[in-house]
Design a protein around this motif. Sequence first.
Motif, PDB file in Angstrom:
ATOM      1  N   ALA A 205       0.847  -1.187   0.000  1.00 44.47           N
ATOM      2  CA  ALA A 205       0.000   0.000   0.000  1.00 44.47           C
ATOM      3  C   ALA A 205       0.885   1.240   0.000  1.00 44.47           C
ATOM      4  CB  ALA A 205      -0.915  -0.018   1.228  1.00 44.47           C
ATOM      5  N   PRO A 206       0.329   2.412  -0.287  1.00 42.23           N
ATOM      6  CA  PRO A 206       1.130   3.633  -0.215  1.00 42.23           C
ATOM      7  C   PRO A 206       1.649   3.863   1.204  1.00 42.23           C
ATOM      8  CG  PRO A 206      -0.886   4.018  -1.455  1.00 42.23           C
ATOM      9  CD  PRO A 206      -1.024   2.661  -0.829  1.00 42.23           C
ATOM     10  N   VAL A 207       2.957   4.082   1.322  1.00 42.98           N
ATOM     11  CA  VAL A 207       3.605   4.266   2.627  1.00 42.98           C
ATOM     12  C   VAL A 207       4.373   5.584   2.604  1.00 42.98           C
ATOM     13  CG1 VAL A 207       5.318   3.356   4.245  1.00 42.98           C
ATOM     14  CG2 VAL A 207       3.832   1.775   2.982  1.00 42.98           C
ATOM     15  N   ASN A 208       4.193   6.375   3.636  1.00 44.30           N
ATOM     16  CA  ASN A 208       4.981   7.597   3.801  1.00 44.30           C
ATOM     17  C   ASN A 208       6.349   7.214   4.344  1.00 44.30           C
ATOM     18  OD1 ASN A 208       6.181  10.002   4.669  1.00 44.30           O
ATOM     19  ND2 ASN A 208       4.204  10.947   5.144  1.00 44.30           N
ATOM     20  N   ILE A 209       7.369   7.277   3.512  1.00 47.25           N
ATOM     21  CA  ILE A 209       8.687   6.813   3.921  1.00 47.25           C
ATOM     22  C   ILE A 209       9.262   7.679   5.025  1.00 47.25           C
ATOM     23  CG2 ILE A 209      10.071   8.186   2.301  1.00 47.25           C
ATOM     24  CD1 ILE A 209      10.557   4.447   3.246  1.00 47.25           C
ATOM     25  N   HIS A 210       8.832   8.932   5.125  1.00 46.48           N
ATOM     26  CA  HIS A 210       9.329   9.795   6.194  1.00 46.48           C
ATOM     27  C   HIS A 210       8.794   9.361   7.553  1.00 46.48           C
ATOM     28  CE1 HIS A 210       9.789  12.930   2.806  1.00 46.48           C
ATOM     29  NE2 HIS A 210      10.933  12.300   3.003  1.00 46.48           N
ATOM     30  N   GLU A 211       7.569   8.829   7.588  1.00 44.75           N
ATOM     31  CA  GLU A 211       7.045   8.276   8.840  1.00 44.75           C
ATOM     32  C   GLU A 211       7.839   7.040   9.250  1.00 44.75           C
ATOM     33  OE1 GLU A 211       2.922   7.499   8.326  1.00 44.75           O
ATOM     34  OE2 GLU A 211       2.355   9.627   8.242  1.00 44.75           O
ATOM     35  N   VAL A 212       8.231   6.224   8.264  1.00 44.90           N
ATOM     36  CA  VAL A 212       9.052   5.048   8.545  1.00 44.90           C
ATOM     37  C   VAL A 212      10.397   5.472   9.134  1.00 44.90           C
ATOM     38  CG1 VAL A 212      10.339   3.143   7.482  1.00 44.90           C
ATOM     39  CG2 VAL A 212       7.957   3.581   6.816  1.00 44.90           C
ATOM     40  N   LEU A 213      11.055   6.442   8.499  1.00 48.25           N
ATOM     41  CA  LEU A 213      12.372   6.879   8.952  1.00 48.25           C
ATOM     42  C   LEU A 213      12.293   7.568  10.312  1.00 48.25           C
ATOM     43  CD1 LEU A 213      13.794   8.243   5.574  1.00 48.25           C
ATOM     44  CD2 LEU A 213      14.314   6.062   6.681  1.00 48.25           C
ATOM     45  N   ASP A 214      11.209   8.303  10.558  1.00 49.55           N
ATOM     46  CA  ASP A 214      11.038   8.941  11.862  1.00 49.55           C
ATOM     47  C   ASP A 214      10.882   7.903  12.957  1.00 49.55           C
ATOM     48  OD1 ASP A 214      10.448  11.448  13.490  1.00 49.55           O
ATOM     49  OD2 ASP A 214       8.621  10.288  13.848  1.00 49.55           O
ATOM     50  N   ARG A 215      10.117   6.852  12.665  1.00 51.25           N
ATOM     51  CA  ARG A 215       9.951   5.763  13.634  1.00 51.25           C
ATOM     52  C   ARG A 215      11.295   5.098  13.919  1.00 51.25           C
ATOM     53  NH1 ARG A 215       5.974   1.780  14.392  1.00 51.25           N
ATOM     54  NH2 ARG A 215       6.712   0.245  15.902  1.00 51.25           N
ATOM     55  N   VAL A 216      12.065   4.832  12.876  1.00 47.45           N
ATOM     56  CA  VAL A 216      13.369   4.182  13.037  1.00 47.45           C
ATOM     57  C   VAL A 216      14.300   5.060  13.868  1.00 47.45           C
ATOM     58  CG1 VAL A 216      15.457   3.491  11.787  1.00 47.45           C
ATOM     59  CG2 VAL A 216      13.205   2.786  10.957  1.00 47.45           C
ATOM     60  N   ARG A 217      14.307   6.356  13.581  1.00 47.94           N
ATOM     61  CA  ARG A 217      15.182   7.264  14.332  1.00 47.94           C
ATOM     62  C   ARG A 217      14.801   7.291  15.812  1.00 47.94           C
ATOM     63  NH1 ARG A 217      14.229  11.919  16.177  1.00 47.94           N
ATOM     64  NH2 ARG A 217      12.373  12.188  14.881  1.00 47.94           N
ATOM     65  N   ARG A 218      13.516   7.350  16.114  1.00 43.87           N
ATOM     66  CA  ARG A 218      13.082   7.408  17.510  1.00 43.87           C
ATOM     67  C   ARG A 218      13.439   6.122  18.254  1.00 43.87           C
ATOM     68  NH1 ARG A 218       7.936   7.393  17.907  1.00 43.87           N
ATOM     69  NH2 ARG A 218       7.239   7.531  15.747  1.00 43.87           N
ATOM     70  N   VAL A 219      13.286   4.977  17.572  1.00 43.45           N
ATOM     71  CA  VAL A 219      13.678   3.707  18.192  1.00 43.45           C
ATOM     72  C   VAL A 219      15.180   3.699  18.460  1.00 43.45           C
ATOM     73  CG1 VAL A 219      13.906   1.228  17.807  1.00 43.45           C
ATOM     74  CG2 VAL A 219      11.758   2.370  17.225  1.00 43.45           C
ATOM     75  N   ASN A 227      23.892   7.895  21.746  1.00 40.41           N
ATOM     76  CA  ASN A 227      25.006   8.833  21.623  1.00 40.41           C
ATOM     77  C   ASN A 227      25.298   9.226  20.173  1.00 40.41           C
ATOM     78  OD1 ASN A 227      25.485   8.687  24.444  1.00 40.41           O
ATOM     79  ND2 ASN A 227      26.620   6.772  24.153  1.00 40.41           N
ATOM     80  N   VAL A 228      24.359   8.926  19.291  1.00 40.22           N
ATOM     81  CA  VAL A 228      24.552   9.202  17.865  1.00 40.22           C
ATOM     82  C   VAL A 228      23.856  10.506  17.491  1.00 40.22           C
ATOM     83  CG1 VAL A 228      24.093   8.390  15.520  1.00 40.22           C
ATOM     84  CG2 VAL A 228      24.719   6.754  17.312  1.00 40.22           C
ATOM     85  N   LYS A 229      24.522  11.300  16.676  1.00 43.53           N
ATOM     86  CA  LYS A 229      23.900  12.507  16.127  1.00 43.53           C
ATOM     87  C   LYS A 229      23.209  12.139  14.816  1.00 43.53           C
ATOM     88  CE  LYS A 229      24.850  17.147  14.327  1.00 43.53           C
ATOM     89  NZ  LYS A 229      25.901  18.155  14.025  1.00 43.53           N
ATOM     90  N   PHE A 230      21.898  12.332  14.752  1.00 40.48           N
ATOM     91  CA  PHE A 230      21.133  12.036  13.546  1.00 40.48           C
ATOM     92  C   PHE A 230      20.902  13.322  12.755  1.00 40.48           C
ATOM     93  CE2 PHE A 230      20.237   8.258  15.962  1.00 40.48           C
ATOM     94  CZ  PHE A 230      20.124   7.264  15.007  1.00 40.48           C
ATOM     95  N   ILE A 231      21.155  13.251  11.458  1.00 42.97           N
ATOM     96  CA  ILE A 231      20.938  14.372  10.558  1.00 42.97           C
ATOM     97  C   ILE A 231      19.932  13.929   9.502  1.00 42.97           C
ATOM     98  CG2 ILE A 231      22.013  15.956   8.907  1.00 42.97           C
ATOM     99  CD1 ILE A 231      24.684  15.422  10.369  1.00 42.97           C
ATOM    100  N   GLU A 232      18.914  14.732   9.288  1.00 45.97           N
ATOM    101  CA  GLU A 232      17.880  14.393   8.313  1.00 45.97           C
ATOM    102  C   GLU A 232      17.838  15.435   7.209  1.00 45.97           C
ATOM    103  OE1 GLU A 232      14.364  14.153  10.674  1.00 45.97           O
ATOM    104  OE2 GLU A 232      14.742  12.092  11.325  1.00 45.97           O
ATOM    105  N   THR A 271      23.318  10.073   8.753  1.00 47.94           N
ATOM    106  CA  THR A 271      22.523  11.002   7.945  1.00 47.94           C
ATOM    107  C   THR A 271      21.496  10.220   7.134  1.00 47.94           C
ATOM    108  OG1 THR A 271      24.413  12.512   7.756  1.00 47.94           O
ATOM    109  CG2 THR A 271      22.609  12.802   6.184  1.00 47.94           C
ATOM    110  N   LEU A 272      20.244  10.617   7.255  1.00 49.09           N
ATOM    111  CA  LEU A 272      19.147  10.008   6.511  1.00 49.09           C
ATOM    112  C   LEU A 272      18.665  11.016   5.481  1.00 49.09           C
ATOM    113  CD1 LEU A 272      17.142   8.545   9.548  1.00 49.09           C
ATOM    114  CD2 LEU A 272      18.869   7.380   8.168  1.00 49.09           C
ATOM    115  N   THR A 273      18.615  10.613   4.212  1.00 50.93           N
ATOM    116  CA  THR A 273      18.168  11.526   3.163  1.00 50.93           C
ATOM    117  C   THR A 273      17.128  10.843   2.280  1.00 50.93           C
ATOM    118  OG1 THR A 273      19.800  10.889   1.482  1.00 50.93           O
ATOM    119  CG2 THR A 273      20.481  12.518   3.107  1.00 50.93           C
ATOM    120  N   THR A 274      16.281  11.650   1.700  1.00 54.12           N
ATOM    121  CA  THR A 274      15.329  11.162   0.701  1.00 54.12           C
ATOM    122  C   THR A 274      15.344  12.117  -0.480  1.00 54.12           C
ATOM    123  OG1 THR A 274      13.439  12.409   1.621  1.00 54.12           O
ATOM    124  CG2 THR A 274      13.816  10.178   2.477  1.00 54.12           C
ATOM    125  N   GLY A 275      15.036  11.588  -1.655  1.00 53.09           N
ATOM    126  CA  GLY A 275      15.002  12.414  -2.850  1.00 53.09           C
ATOM    127  C   GLY A 275      14.289  11.710  -3.982  1.00 53.09           C
TER     128      GLY A 275
END
Length: 372
Positions: A205-219, A227-232, A271-275
């Motif tokens: 189904a259609p998935v918002n990949i940014h919601e997926v990446l946000d969930r992964v980052r929070r976990v 102790n990791v610096k996350f850059i989006e 660093t997590l990027t989308t394009g």
Amino acid sequence: MDAFVAAHPFDLPATAQIASALPMPVIVVGPQLQIVFVNPAAEQFFSTGAGHLQKQTLKDLIPFGSPVLQLVGQALERRASVNERHVDLTTPRHGEHVADVTVSPLIEPEGTVVITLQERSLAQRIDKQLIARGAVRSMHGMASVLAHEIKNPLAGIRGAAQLIEQQLAPDDHELTQLIQAETDRIRGLIDRFESFGDTRSFPRAPVNIHEVLDRVRRVAESSFGRNVKFIESFDPSLPRVLGDHDQLIQVFLNLVRNAADALPEQGGEITLTTGYRPGVKFGAAVAGERVSLPLEVTVRDNGQGIPSDLMPYIFDPFVTTKRGGSGLGLALVAKIIGDHGGVIECDSVPRRTVFRILLPKASTGVEETTNA
């Protein structure tokens, strides 16, 4: 194309049409190294329109000291095609590119050559896609054998250890508990094998990949990545991905965990990027079907990097750089991405490892589909 035909004493509209249809970049260079024709693939390669490119020379398109100029001279001198592999065409204006370059002289006008480029990243994506699919097929057969031949005896061993434990004094339970723990560990490994053998269709189904990446980052931030610096760096206009929400979380959680494990103790960054990258089409998991994979997601870290001798095999089962690792994580990631009809690739040097995933977008109005 019209500029190409009008600017030269020879009229080859059919040839120009053929060049325009080719998927690889084609450039015609005149005697003074002026750009006289580029096809649409070349426009995309250099991220510049034909009108602007035809106002430049070859020297404007390639980095200083590039061997491309030598190839042009050799082709004209020998009156034959010459080529060189893995040519670095990276410039600040046109971005990072590595390509196989072929230069062929034209009969007339004298001094004119045709340059064709085969970008290495495209070839690597195809190779790695085939490697990943081969790994999946191998694991499928292994999973069936292991599940049938090992899991049942393991259950018997564990049950026997429990019965023996009942006959022993509490101080003597250590060995029977060790037996049970080891059988549980092996069973867990077999369960992971079985996931490779799962070829059943799954709803997409259609998935918002940014919601997926946000969930992964929070976990990650709440556990292994404290102790990791996350850059989006996200493209907010990115269309939805056609896929399975939970499986995509599994993919990116695995990649982020691997990246975190490779980071230095101080100054670690992920660093997590989308394009959106329109253009290239690939063969999908469905035989005979070709799909566009315009959605690009990257996971980049500044860790120690992957040893060069392991790079061709990182998506194979049992290949790992982690002490105590099973080497199944990236193989499973490759399987899931392949099941989605996507492609995964990796580039790694010390302090910069990038996993790049290309995925299909969901069609407008799609509610849910099933992977055949």
